[in-house]
Design a protein around this motif. Structure first.
Motif: not given
Ligand SMILES: [Zn+2]
Length: 258
Positions: A2-6, A11-16, A195-204, A212-215
C-alpha cells in the motif's frame, strides 16, 4: 503493498494510466491526498473510478493563502472511499499564511476530522515547537488515529509521537545517500510504522531526479526492512496491515486478507 500517501491527481500524470499498472506492481491500494478543495474533489472522483484508489480530503496549511472556507470539504467526509482527513498541519518553511492563521485553520480541521470520525494525516514542516503541544493536547480526543506523514523530525520526536499512539510514515528521502535515518526508523514500534511515496515529489533511489510513482513505495519499504534488520516480505506485510488498521474503510473494499 500500500502507498499510504500519494498525489496521483497531479497534472504531471495521466491518472488512469498510472492506476492501470497497480495490479502488476503489487499495489493493493493507494491513498491519494487532497490539499485543497479542488484536489480533494478530484481525489474522490478518482477513487470512485478505480477499485484500488482511496481518497483523503482536507486543506494543506499553505493553501489557505488562496482558500478560506472548508465548505467544499464537508460533503466529501462521509463518502465510502474517503479514508482519512488531510493533509493538514503547519508549514513554517513558507511565510504565508502567517502562523496564527495556520494554527487556527489546523485546529478547525482537527475538530472536523474528529467529528467525522476520520484518521488525520499530518503535514509538519519546521514547526516542531508548535506541532507537538497541539497534538499532545488533542491526543485523548483523537481516537480514530493519526499519522505524521513523511516524517523528517528527530528520533526523540518519533518516540514522543509513538507514545501518543500516532503512526509514523516514511517516504523516499530515507533512501537517499547520507540520509542516516537508521536510528529514527528503528525508534518506531512495529505497529505504528507506515510507508508512502508522496509522489510526484521525493522520488526514492534509484530513480531520484525522475518523476515518482506509487509503485516506488517498494524502495522505501526495502530501506525500512534493511534498517530494521527484517526481510522485505515482513516489512511489506507490516506496512500493509498498519495502513489498513489506520485507514479502516480500505478494508470494506479489499478485505483484511493480504
Ligand atoms: Zn503529500
Amino acid at each position: 503493498m500500500i502507498d499510504s500517501h500519494c498525489h496521483i491527481t497531479d497534472k504531471r500524470y495521466n491518472a488512469d494510466e498510472v492506476v492501470s499498472t497497480f495490479a502488476e506492481d503489487g499495489l493493493e491500494a493507494v491513498v491519494t491526498i487532497g490539499y485543497d478543495t479542488a484536489t480533494s474533489i478530484e481525489a474522490v472522483r478518482l477513487a470512485e473510478k478505480h477499485e484500488r484508489v482511496f481518497a483523503s480530503v482536507g486543506i494543506h496549511p499553505n493553501e489557505f493563502t488562496h482558500e478560506d472556507s472548508l465548505d467544499g470539504i464537508l460533503p466529501l467526509l462521509s463518502h465510502p472511499k474517503v479514508v482519512a482527513y488531510g493533509e493538514i498541519g503547519l508549514d513554517y518553511y513558507w511565510d504565508e499564511p502567517e502562523r496564527d492563521v495556520q494554527k487556527r485553520k489546523f485546529i478547525e480541521q482537527i475538530e472536523l476530522a474528529i467529528s467525522a470520525r476520520l484518521p488525520i494525516i499530518i503535514h509538519s514542516r519546521d514547526c516542531d515547537g508548535d506541532m507537538l503541544p497541539i497534538l499532545k493536547s488533542y491526543a485523548p480526543r483523537i481516537t480514530d488515529g493519526l499519522v505524521m506523514h513523511c516524517f523528517s523530525s528527530s528520533e526523540e520526536l518519533a518516540k514522543e509521537y509513538a507514545k501518543l499512539g500516532f503512526y509514523i510514515s516514511f517516504a523516499g528521502p530515507i533512501t537517499f545517500k547520507n540520509a542516516k535515518k537508521g536510528d529514527i526508523i528503528r525508534a518506531v514500534p512495529d505497529d505504528l510504522i507506515l510507508a508512502e511515496t508522496d509522489c510526484p515529489y521525493l522520488t526514492p533511489m534509484p530513480h531520484r531526479g525522475k518523476l515518482n510513482y506509487p509503485a516506488y513505495v517498494r524502495y522505501t519499504i526495502e530501506k525500512l526492512a534493511e534498517e530494521r534488520g527484517v526481510d522485505f516480505e515482513y516489512m511489506e506485510r507490516l506496512t500493509t496491515v498498519n495502513a489498513k488498521k489506520l485507514f479502516k474503510k480500505i478494508v470494506d473494499f479489499t478485505g483484511e486478507k493480504i
